[in-house]
Design a protein around this motif. Structure first.
Motif, PDB file in Angstrom:
ATOM      1  N   VAL A  52       0.821  -1.216   0.000  1.00 49.81           N
ATOM      2  CA  VAL A  52       0.000   0.000   0.000  1.00 49.81           C
ATOM      3  C   VAL A  52       0.853   1.263   0.000  1.00 49.81           C
ATOM      4  CG1 VAL A  52      -2.002  -1.081   1.069  1.00 49.81           C
ATOM      5  CG2 VAL A  52      -0.188  -0.141   2.525  1.00 49.81           C
ATOM      6  N   ALA A  53       2.133   1.138   0.272  1.00 52.26           N
ATOM      7  CA  ALA A  53       3.041   2.287   0.270  1.00 52.26           C
ATOM      8  C   ALA A  53       4.465   1.750   0.289  1.00 52.26           C
ATOM      9  CB  ALA A  53       2.794   3.193   1.476  1.00 52.26           C
ATOM     10  N   ALA A  54       5.407   2.659   0.099  1.00 54.05           N
ATOM     11  CA  ALA A  54       6.821   2.268   0.134  1.00 54.05           C
ATOM     12  C   ALA A  54       7.631   3.365   0.809  1.00 54.05           C
ATOM     13  CB  ALA A  54       7.353   2.022  -1.280  1.00 54.05           C
ATOM     14  N   GLY A  55       8.706   2.948   1.465  1.00 53.05           N
ATOM     15  CA  GLY A  55       9.634   3.890   2.082  1.00 53.05           C
ATOM     16  C   GLY A  55      11.048   3.486   1.739  1.00 53.05           C
ATOM     17  N   VAL A  56      11.917   4.460   1.509  1.00 58.73           N
ATOM     18  CA  VAL A  56      13.306   4.169   1.178  1.00 58.73           C
ATOM     19  C   VAL A  56      14.212   5.119   1.944  1.00 58.73           C
ATOM     20  CG1 VAL A  56      13.143   5.609  -0.902  1.00 58.73           C
ATOM     21  CG2 VAL A  56      15.008   3.962  -0.694  1.00 58.73           C
ATOM     22  N   ALA A  57      15.238   4.572   2.556  1.00 62.40           N
ATOM     23  CA  ALA A  57      16.245   5.356   3.281  1.00 62.40           C
ATOM     24  C   ALA A  57      17.523   5.365   2.461  1.00 62.40           C
ATOM     25  CB  ALA A  57      16.508   4.741   4.654  1.00 62.40           C
ATOM     26  N   VAL A  58      18.074   6.567   2.242  1.00 61.06           N
ATOM     27  CA  VAL A  58      19.279   6.697   1.424  1.00 61.06           C
ATOM     28  C   VAL A  58      20.303   7.581   2.136  1.00 61.06           C
ATOM     29  CG1 VAL A  58      18.029   6.373  -0.742  1.00 61.06           C
ATOM     30  CG2 VAL A  58      18.339   8.683   0.161  1.00 61.06           C
ATOM     31  N   PRO A  59      21.584   7.412   1.826  1.00 58.06           N
ATOM     32  CA  PRO A  59      22.613   8.249   2.438  1.00 58.06           C
ATOM     33  C   PRO A  59      22.739   9.596   1.729  1.00 58.06           C
ATOM     34  CG  PRO A  59      23.628   6.665   0.969  1.00 58.06           C
ATOM     35  CD  PRO A  59      22.158   6.360   0.973  1.00 58.06           C
ATOM     36  N   GLY A  60      23.496  10.486   2.345  1.00 58.68           N
ATOM     37  CA  GLY A  60      23.785  11.764   1.711  1.00 58.68           C
ATOM     38  C   GLY A  60      22.731  12.820   1.980  1.00 58.68           C
ATOM     39  N   LEU A  61      22.643  13.782   1.087  1.00 57.77           N
ATOM     40  CA  LEU A  61      21.668  14.861   1.204  1.00 57.77           C
ATOM     41  C   LEU A  61      20.340  14.435   0.593  1.00 57.77           C
ATOM     42  CD1 LEU A  61      23.913  17.898   0.178  1.00 57.77           C
ATOM     43  CD2 LEU A  61      23.416  17.046   2.475  1.00 57.77           C
ATOM     44  N   VAL A  62      19.265  14.680   1.324  1.00 56.73           N
ATOM     45  CA  VAL A  62      17.936  14.242   0.884  1.00 56.73           C
ATOM     46  C   VAL A  62      16.950  15.393   1.036  1.00 56.73           C
ATOM     47  CG1 VAL A  62      16.093  12.549   1.226  1.00 56.73           C
ATOM     48  CG2 VAL A  62      18.463  11.909   1.691  1.00 56.73           C
ATOM     49  N   ASP A  63      16.136  15.619   0.016  1.00 57.93           N
ATOM     50  CA  ASP A  63      15.024  16.555   0.100  1.00 57.93           C
ATOM     51  C   ASP A  63      13.766  15.727   0.306  1.00 57.93           C
ATOM     52  OD1 ASP A  63      12.908  18.321  -0.304  1.00 57.93           O
ATOM     53  OD2 ASP A  63      13.943  19.442  -1.878  1.00 57.93           O
ATOM     54  N   ALA A 109      16.776  12.374  -3.914  1.00 52.89           N
ATOM     55  CA  ALA A 109      18.098  12.054  -3.383  1.00 52.89           C
ATOM     56  C   ALA A 109      19.048  13.070  -3.992  1.00 52.89           C
ATOM     57  CB  ALA A 109      18.496  10.637  -3.755  1.00 52.89           C
ATOM     58  N   VAL A 110      19.394  14.104  -3.221  1.00 52.08           N
ATOM     59  CA  VAL A 110      20.110  15.257  -3.770  1.00 52.08           C
ATOM     60  C   VAL A 110      21.556  14.930  -4.104  1.00 52.08           C
ATOM     61  CG1 VAL A 110      20.835  17.642  -3.319  1.00 52.08           C
ATOM     62  CG2 VAL A 110      18.578  16.846  -2.540  1.00 52.08           C
ATOM     63  N   TYR A 111      22.256  14.310  -3.156  1.00 46.85           N
ATOM     64  CA  TYR A 111      23.666  14.020  -3.380  1.00 46.85           C
ATOM     65  C   TYR A 111      24.140  12.950  -2.413  1.00 46.85           C
ATOM     66  CZ  TYR A 111      28.757  14.581  -3.371  1.00 46.85           C
ATOM     67  OH  TYR A 111      30.108  14.343  -3.442  1.00 46.85           O
ATOM     68  N   ALA A 112      24.928  12.007  -2.916  1.00 43.42           N
ATOM     69  CA  ALA A 112      25.574  11.000  -2.063  1.00 43.42           C
ATOM     70  C   ALA A 112      26.942  10.701  -2.655  1.00 43.42           C
ATOM     71  CB  ALA A 112      24.734   9.734  -1.972  1.00 43.42           C
ATOM     72  N   ALA A 113      27.988  11.086  -1.936  1.00 43.47           N
ATOM     73  CA  ALA A 113      29.343  10.904  -2.448  1.00 43.47           C
ATOM     74  C   ALA A 113      29.668   9.438  -2.687  1.00 43.47           C
ATOM     75  CB  ALA A 113      30.343  11.517  -1.476  1.00 43.47           C
ATOM     76  N   GLY A 154      27.586   8.325  -5.792  1.00 43.84           N
ATOM     77  CA  GLY A 154      27.864   9.059  -7.017  1.00 43.84           C
ATOM     78  C   GLY A 154      26.668   9.710  -7.675  1.00 43.84           C
ATOM     79  N   TRP A 155      25.535   9.767  -6.981  1.00 41.38           N
ATOM     80  CA  TRP A 155      24.364  10.341  -7.653  1.00 41.38           C
ATOM     81  C   TRP A 155      24.097  11.776  -7.224  1.00 41.38           C
ATOM     82  CZ3 TRP A 155      20.647   6.170  -5.333  1.00 41.38           C
ATOM     83  CH2 TRP A 155      20.356   6.460  -3.995  1.00 41.38           C
ATOM     84  N   ARG A 156      23.361  12.485  -8.091  1.00 36.41           N
ATOM     85  CA  ARG A 156      22.922  13.850  -7.815  1.00 36.41           C
ATOM     86  C   ARG A 156      21.488  14.025  -8.324  1.00 36.41           C
ATOM     87  NH1 ARG A 156      26.616  17.841  -6.481  1.00 36.41           N
ATOM     88  NH2 ARG A 156      28.828  17.259  -6.576  1.00 36.41           N
ATOM     89  N   ASP A 157      20.676  14.644  -7.486  1.00 37.05           N
ATOM     90  CA  ASP A 157      19.318  15.055  -7.872  1.00 37.05           C
ATOM     91  C   ASP A 157      18.512  13.937  -8.534  1.00 37.05           C
ATOM     92  OD1 ASP A 157      19.761  17.698  -6.925  1.00 37.05           O
ATOM     93  OD2 ASP A 157      20.816  18.178  -8.783  1.00 37.05           O
ATOM     94  N   HIS A 207      16.975  23.123   6.745  1.00 35.52           N
ATOM     95  CA  HIS A 207      17.593  22.784   5.464  1.00 35.52           C
ATOM     96  C   HIS A 207      17.909  21.294   5.351  1.00 35.52           C
ATOM     97  CE1 HIS A 207      18.611  27.016   6.454  1.00 35.52           C
ATOM     98  NE2 HIS A 207      18.148  27.199   5.239  1.00 35.52           N
ATOM     99  N   GLY A 208      17.285  20.483   6.206  1.00 34.25           N
ATOM    100  CA  GLY A 208      17.455  19.042   6.113  1.00 34.25           C
ATOM    101  C   GLY A 208      18.759  18.510   6.665  1.00 34.25           C
ATOM    102  N   SER A 209      19.441  19.291   7.500  1.00 33.95           N
ATOM    103  CA  SER A 209      20.737  18.817   8.012  1.00 33.95           C
ATOM    104  C   SER A 209      20.821  18.860   9.528  1.00 33.95           C
ATOM    105  CB  SER A 209      21.876  19.652   7.404  1.00 33.95           C
ATOM    106  OG  SER A 209      21.712  21.025   7.696  1.00 33.95           O
ATOM    107  N   ALA A 210      19.682  18.827  10.210  1.00 34.19           N
ATOM    108  CA  ALA A 210      19.702  18.801  11.676  1.00 34.19           C
ATOM    109  C   ALA A 210      20.344  17.506  12.169  1.00 34.19           C
ATOM    110  CB  ALA A 210      18.290  18.923  12.230  1.00 34.19           C
TER     111      ALA A 210
END
Length: 332
Positions: free
Chosen positions: A66-77, A83-87, A90-93, A163-166
Motif C-alpha cells: 500500500v506504500a513504500a519507504g526508502v532510506a538513502v545516504p547523503g543529502l535528501v530533500d 536524493a540530492v547528493y551522495a558521495a 555518485g548520484w545527484r538530484d 535545510h534538512g541537516s539537523a
C-alpha cells in the motif's frame, strides 16, 4: 494482508523488507548496491528490487504493497522525495520518489505513495519508536560508524531542520589548534575525525604499527590491557564526550542512544563514556545513555515507518509518547 515496502540503501548493500501493520517484517532480502557500476546502475537496482518486492507481496499476501519507504545516504530533500547528493553512490538530484511511484504503479490502480528519508534519521526514527528510545518523548540517536551523524527525536518524529541537516553532530568542532585532525567536510577537529570507528581504527593503526588495524581490534586490545590501546580509546571517548555534552546542553534529550560499529564494544565504550559525560555536566540533567537495540535492521524498519506514516493515523502510524519517561540519573 496489508503491508509496505521498505528499502535501506547502503554503500555496499540494499536491505529490504515487506513490513506488516504491526511493524514486523513479513519478508526480508538483501542484494549488492552495485555502486562500482555507476549511479545509474544503483538507481536501476533500487527500482528493480522494489518491483520484485511488490510482486512477492502480491503472490504471498494477495495484494500489492500500500506504500513504500526508502532510506538513502547523503543529502535528501524529503519534501520532494529527491536524493540530492551522495558521495559514496555518485548520484545527484535523483527524483527517487517519482521513479519508485511510477515503477510500483500498474494499470489503472492509484499511484503508490512513496517516502524518501535520510538513512541516519530513518534509523533514528525506528530506534525511537521501536527500539532503545521507545517511550521517550525526547531522544538523540548517534551512530558511530565510518562517520558520525545524529537524529533528533521529538514526540515520535525526527527533526530535520530548516535545510534538512539537523543532527550533524559529527561536524561539531571539539578540538582546535594545529594538531586538530582534518575532516572530510573540509573542517578540522570535528568529532567525526576523532571519535568515529574509522578515526579510532586509524589512530590504533598508527599506535600499533599494524596497517590493517581497526576499531574492533582496538577495543579488544583495551580489554586485554594494552596501554597503547587504552590511550587511543580514551582519547576517542574524551572527544566523544565533549561532542555529546554540547548536544545535550542544546537539546536536553531524555535518552541518548549510541549505535554503530563502535557501540558493539559494549561496556568497554559505555562505562568510560558515561563517566566522561557525567564529569562534564554542571547544571545539565544527565540522560539515559544506552546502546542502540535494532542494529542494522533500523534502516529498514524506519523506512517501513515512513511508508506507514504516509497513510495517516492507524495501527502502524506515529507512536507518540503520551507521558514523559521518568528521569533517572546515569551513574558513572
Amino acid at each position: 494482508m496489508k503491508h509496505v515496502i521498505a528499502l535501506d540503501v547502503g554503500g555496499t548493500a540494499i536491505k529490504a523488507a515487506l513490513i506488516g501493520a504491526d511493524n514486523e517484517p513479513l519478508h526480508e532480502a538483501r542484494r549488492p548496491t552495485r555502486r562500482d557500476q555507476g549511479p545509474e546502475a544503483v538507481v536501476a537496482g533500487i527500482l528493480d528490487f522494489a518491483a520484485e518486492l511488490r510482486e512477492h507481496g502480491l503472490r504471498a499476501y494477495g495484494e500489492p504493497a500500500v506504500a513504500a519507504g526508502v532510506a538513502v545516504p547523503g543529502l535528501v530533500d524529503t519534501a520532494t522525495g529527491t536524493a540530492v547528493y551522495a558521495a559514496n553512490l555518485g548520484w545527484r538530484d535523483v527524483p527517487l520518489r517519482e521513479l519508485l511511484a511510477t515503477r510500483l504503479s500498474t494499470g489503472t490502480s492509484p499511484a503508490v505513495p512513496v517516502a524518501v528519508g535520510h538513512d541516519v534519521r530513518t534509523g533514528g526514527l525506528a530506534e525511537g519508536r521501536l527500539g532503545a528510545g521507545k517511550g521517550a518523548d525526547r531522544f538523540l540517536f548517534v551512530p558511530l560508524g565510518t562517520g558520525i551523524a545524529g537524529a533528533i527525536g521529538i514526540d515520535g518524529r525526527i527533526e530535520e531542520g530548516a535545510h534538512g541537516s539537523a543532527g550533524e553532530i559529527g561536524h561539531v568542532r571539539v578540538r582546535t589548534g594545529p594538531d586538530a585532525p582534518p575532516c572530510g567536510c573540509g573542517g578540522r577537529g570535528c568529532l567525526e575525525a576523532l571519535a568515529s570507528a574509522s578515526a579510532v581504527g586509524r589512530a590504533w593503526a598508527a599506535a600499533s604499527g599494524e596497517e590493517d588495524a581497526d576499531a574492533a581490534g582496538c577495543a579488544a586490545a583495551v580489554e586485554a590491557g594494552d596501554p597503547r590501546a587504552r590511550i587511543v580509546w580514551q582519547d576517542a571517548v574524551e572527544a566523544l564526550a565533549d561532542g555529546l555534552v554540547m548536544a545535550l546542553t542544546l537539546l536536553d534529550p531524555r535518552t541518548l542512544i549510541v549505535g554503530g560499529g563502535l557501540a558493539e564494544a559494549g561496556e568497554t565504550l559505555f562505562a568510560p563514556l558515561r563517566a566522561a559525560v557525567a564529569g562534564r555536566l554542571t547544571f545539565q540533567t544527565s540522560p539515559h545513555i544506552v546502546p542502540a537495540a535494532l542494529g542494522d535492521t533500523a534502516g529498514c524498519l524506519g523506512a517501513g515507518l515512513l511508508a506507514w506514516d504516509l497513510l495517516g493515523p492507524g495501527p502502524a502510524g506515529p507512536a507518540v509518547p503520551t507521558q514523559p519517561t521518568p528521569l533517572t540519573e546515569v551513574s558513572a
